[in-house]
Motif scaffolding. Structure first.
Motif, PDB file in Angstrom:
ATOM      1  N   UNK A  85     -23.590 -31.128 -41.473  1.00  0.00           N
ATOM      2  CA  UNK A  85     -24.465 -31.578 -40.415  1.00  0.00           C
ATOM      3  C   UNK A  85     -25.884 -31.139 -40.775  1.00  0.00           C
ATOM      4  N   UNK A  86     -26.804 -32.074 -40.684  1.00  0.00           N
ATOM      5  CA  UNK A  86     -28.197 -31.766 -40.973  1.00  0.00           C
ATOM      6  C   UNK A  86     -28.725 -30.768 -39.937  1.00  0.00           C
ATOM      7  N   UNK A  87     -29.624 -29.876 -40.362  1.00  0.00           N
ATOM      8  CA  UNK A  87     -30.141 -28.869 -39.427  1.00  0.00           C
ATOM      9  C   UNK A  87     -30.781 -29.460 -38.169  1.00  0.00           C
ATOM     10  N   UNK A  88     -31.482 -30.566 -38.310  1.00  0.00           N
ATOM     11  CA  UNK A  88     -32.121 -31.183 -37.140  1.00  0.00           C
ATOM     12  C   UNK A  88     -31.079 -31.732 -36.177  1.00  0.00           C
ATOM     13  N   UNK A  89     -30.049 -32.354 -36.710  1.00  0.00           N
ATOM     14  CA  UNK A  89     -28.975 -32.887 -35.872  1.00  0.00           C
ATOM     15  C   UNK A  89     -28.236 -31.741 -35.190  1.00  0.00           C
ATOM     16  N   UNK A  90     -27.991 -30.686 -35.942  1.00  0.00           N
ATOM     17  CA  UNK A  90     -27.290 -29.513 -35.402  1.00  0.00           C
ATOM     18  C   UNK A  90     -28.080 -28.892 -34.244  1.00  0.00           C
ATOM     19  N   UNK A  91     -29.378 -28.682 -34.451  1.00  0.00           N
ATOM     20  CA  UNK A  91     -30.222 -28.083 -33.422  1.00  0.00           C
ATOM     21  C   UNK A  91     -30.324 -28.985 -32.194  1.00  0.00           C
ATOM     22  N   UNK A  92     -30.431 -30.276 -32.415  1.00  0.00           N
ATOM     23  CA  UNK A  92     -30.491 -31.226 -31.302  1.00  0.00           C
ATOM     24  C   UNK A  92     -29.191 -31.221 -30.518  1.00  0.00           C
ATOM     25  N   UNK A  93     -28.067 -31.178 -31.217  1.00  0.00           N
ATOM     26  CA  UNK A  93     -26.766 -31.142 -30.557  1.00  0.00           C
ATOM     27  C   UNK A  93     -26.601 -29.839 -29.769  1.00  0.00           C
ATOM     28  N   UNK A  94     -27.089 -28.736 -30.330  1.00  0.00           N
ATOM     29  CA  UNK A  94     -27.029 -27.457 -29.619  1.00  0.00           C
ATOM     30  C   UNK A  94     -27.862 -27.521 -28.339  1.00  0.00           C
ATOM     31  N   UNK A  95     -29.045 -28.131 -28.421  1.00  0.00           N
ATOM     32  CA  UNK A  95     -29.899 -28.271 -27.234  1.00  0.00           C
ATOM     33  C   UNK A  95     -29.238 -29.168 -26.196  1.00  0.00           C
ATOM     34  N   UNK A  96     -28.591 -30.223 -26.647  1.00  0.00           N
ATOM     35  CA  UNK A  96     -27.896 -31.132 -25.734  1.00  0.00           C
ATOM     36  C   UNK A  96     -26.749 -30.422 -25.026  1.00  0.00           C
ATOM     37  N   UNK A  97     -25.958 -29.659 -25.766  1.00  0.00           N
ATOM     38  CA  UNK A  97     -24.866 -28.907 -25.146  1.00  0.00           C
ATOM     39  C   UNK A  97     -25.382 -27.845 -24.182  1.00  0.00           C
ATOM     40  N   UNK A  98     -26.516 -27.230 -24.515  1.00  0.00           N
ATOM     41  CA  UNK A  98     -27.123 -26.259 -23.603  1.00  0.00           C
ATOM     42  C   UNK A  98     -27.541 -26.942 -22.306  1.00  0.00           C
ATOM     43  N   UNK A  99     -28.154 -28.106 -22.417  1.00  0.00           N
ATOM     44  CA  UNK A  99     -28.581 -28.843 -21.219  1.00  0.00           C
ATOM     45  C   UNK A  99     -27.384 -29.278 -20.382  1.00  0.00           C
ATOM     46  N   UNK A 100     -26.346 -29.782 -21.030  1.00  0.00           N
ATOM     47  CA  UNK A 100     -25.146 -30.207 -20.306  1.00  0.00           C
ATOM     48  C   UNK A 100     -24.502 -29.005 -19.610  1.00  0.00           C
ATOM     49  N   UNK A 101     -24.416 -27.883 -20.306  1.00  0.00           N
ATOM     50  CA  UNK A 101     -23.831 -26.679 -19.720  1.00  0.00           C
ATOM     51  C   UNK A 101     -24.622 -26.163 -18.535  1.00  0.00           C
ATOM     52  N   UNK A 102     -25.943 -26.222 -18.637  1.00  0.00           N
ATOM     53  CA  UNK A 102     -26.794 -25.747 -17.544  1.00  0.00           C
ATOM     54  C   UNK A 102     -26.696 -26.672 -16.339  1.00  0.00           C
ATOM     55  N   UNK A 103     -26.861 -27.961 -16.565  1.00  0.00           N
ATOM     56  CA  UNK A 103     -26.789 -28.923 -15.459  1.00  0.00           C
ATOM     57  C   UNK A 103     -25.389 -28.993 -14.872  1.00  0.00           C
ATOM     58  N   UNK A 104     -24.398 -29.016 -15.730  1.00  0.00           N
ATOM     59  CA  UNK A 104     -23.019 -29.078 -15.252  1.00  0.00           C
ATOM     60  C   UNK A 104     -22.639 -27.888 -14.405  1.00  0.00           C
ATOM     61  N   UNK A 105     -23.171 -26.717 -14.769  1.00  0.00           N
ATOM     62  CA  UNK A 105     -22.879 -25.512 -13.999  1.00  0.00           C
ATOM     63  C   UNK A 105     -23.528 -25.544 -12.619  1.00  0.00           C
ATOM     64  N   UNK A 106     -24.639 -26.240 -12.509  1.00  0.00           N
ATOM     65  CA  UNK A 106     -25.293 -26.298 -11.202  1.00  0.00           C
ATOM     66  C   UNK A 106     -24.605 -27.294 -10.269  1.00  0.00           C
ATOM     67  N   UNK A 107     -23.892 -28.260 -10.835  1.00  0.00           N
ATOM     68  CA  UNK A 107     -23.234 -29.276 -10.009  1.00  0.00           C
ATOM     69  C   UNK A 107     -21.733 -29.045  -9.829  1.00  0.00           C
ATOM     70  N   UNK A 108     -21.095 -28.466 -10.824  1.00  0.00           N
ATOM     71  CA  UNK A 108     -19.642 -28.317 -10.778  1.00  0.00           C
ATOM     72  C   UNK A 108     -19.272 -26.839 -10.843  1.00  0.00           C
ATOM     73  N   UNK A 109     -19.024 -26.239  -9.705  1.00  0.00           N
ATOM     74  CA  UNK A 109     -18.596 -24.852  -9.609  1.00  0.00           C
ATOM     75  C   UNK A 109     -17.751 -24.718  -8.352  1.00  0.00           C
ATOM     76  N   UNK A 110     -16.998 -23.635  -8.305  1.00  0.00           N
ATOM     77  CA  UNK A 110     -16.217 -23.358  -7.102  1.00  0.00           C
ATOM     78  C   UNK A 110     -16.045 -21.853  -6.975  1.00  0.00           C
ATOM     79  N   UNK A 111     -15.932 -21.370  -5.729  1.00  0.00           N
ATOM     80  CA  UNK A 111     -15.747 -19.925  -5.541  1.00  0.00           C
ATOM     81  C   UNK A 111     -14.376 -19.490  -6.047  1.00  0.00           C
ATOM     82  N   UNK A 112     -14.367 -18.333  -6.685  1.00  0.00           N
ATOM     83  CA  UNK A 112     -13.107 -17.784  -7.210  1.00  0.00           C
ATOM     84  C   UNK A 112     -13.148 -16.270  -7.078  1.00  0.00           C
ATOM     85  N   UNK A 113     -12.731 -15.782  -5.949  1.00  0.00           N
ATOM     86  CA  UNK A 113     -12.719 -14.336  -5.729  1.00  0.00           C
ATOM     87  C   UNK A 113     -14.110 -13.769  -5.617  1.00  0.00           C
ATOM     88  N   UNK A 114     -14.402 -12.697  -6.392  1.00  0.00           N
ATOM     89  CA  UNK A 114     -15.696 -12.029  -6.319  1.00  0.00           C
ATOM     90  C   UNK A 114     -16.772 -12.743  -7.132  1.00  0.00           C
TER      91      UNK A 114
END
Length: 164
Positions: free
Chosen positions: A1-30
């Motif tokens: 994987x080219x470094x630019x593609x790798x870094x872009x994919x990492x940024x995309x996964x970071x964005x998905x993880x951040x946004x997804x965490x703000x929309x999809x969560x549920x209480x689980x104990x403490x």
């Protein structure tokens, strides 16, 4: 994987993880369960390896904390889970190995590492096993989500990086 593609994919996964965490969560104990974070850990471990998975987990935790969407407890669980997912994927070459690594790394090891952090930085005095059930629930649902999504990713241009 080219470094630019790798870094872009990492940024995309970071964005998905951040946004997804703000929309999809549920209480689980403490704690709160953020299955998208754990799905991203498994996906990044499989497609990019343990180093990139740890970096993505750290960045998601950092951005969530900066936005007020998470706590300091996001770091130990997600980063240990991401590393163990990447390590076990490298050893087994199976997505299920990465999923097991995420559940053990976050659900057990990360939850135990969170206890002293909760006491020292958050002032929460909980039993040593108080974090295990919510961390296990969160990481297990995320790992299952990743096992559903990874075969679908094989059909995309990113599929050439997924070696089962």
């Amino acid at each position: 994987m080219k470094p630019t593609v790798r870094l872009t994919f990492m940024a995309l996964l970071t964005a998905i993880g951040t946004l997804g965490s703000s929309f999809l969560w549920f209480p689980a104990g403490v704690a709160k369960a953020y299955p998208v974070q754990h799905a991203i850990n498994v996906i990044s471990a499989v497609l990019l390896g343990p180093g990139a998975a740890i970096t993505i987990a750290f960045m998601i935790g950092l951005v969530r904390n900066m936005l007020g969407l998470g706590t300091i407890l996001a770091f130990p669980g997600s980063m240990v889970g991401a590393w163990l997912a990447g390590y076990l994927y490298r050893k087994t070459r199976r997505a299920s190995g990465a999923a097991i690594g995420e559940v053990i790394g976050t659900g057990i090891i990360g939850s135990l590492l969170s206890v002293p952090i909760a006491v020292l930085l958050l002032g929460k005095h909980l039993g040593i096993f108080a974090f295990i059930p919510p961390f296990l629930i969160s990481s297990l649902t995320g790992a299952i989500l990743a096992l559903i999504l990874l075969p679908l990713l094989k059909r995309t241009p990113l599929g050439k990086y997924y070696k089962k």
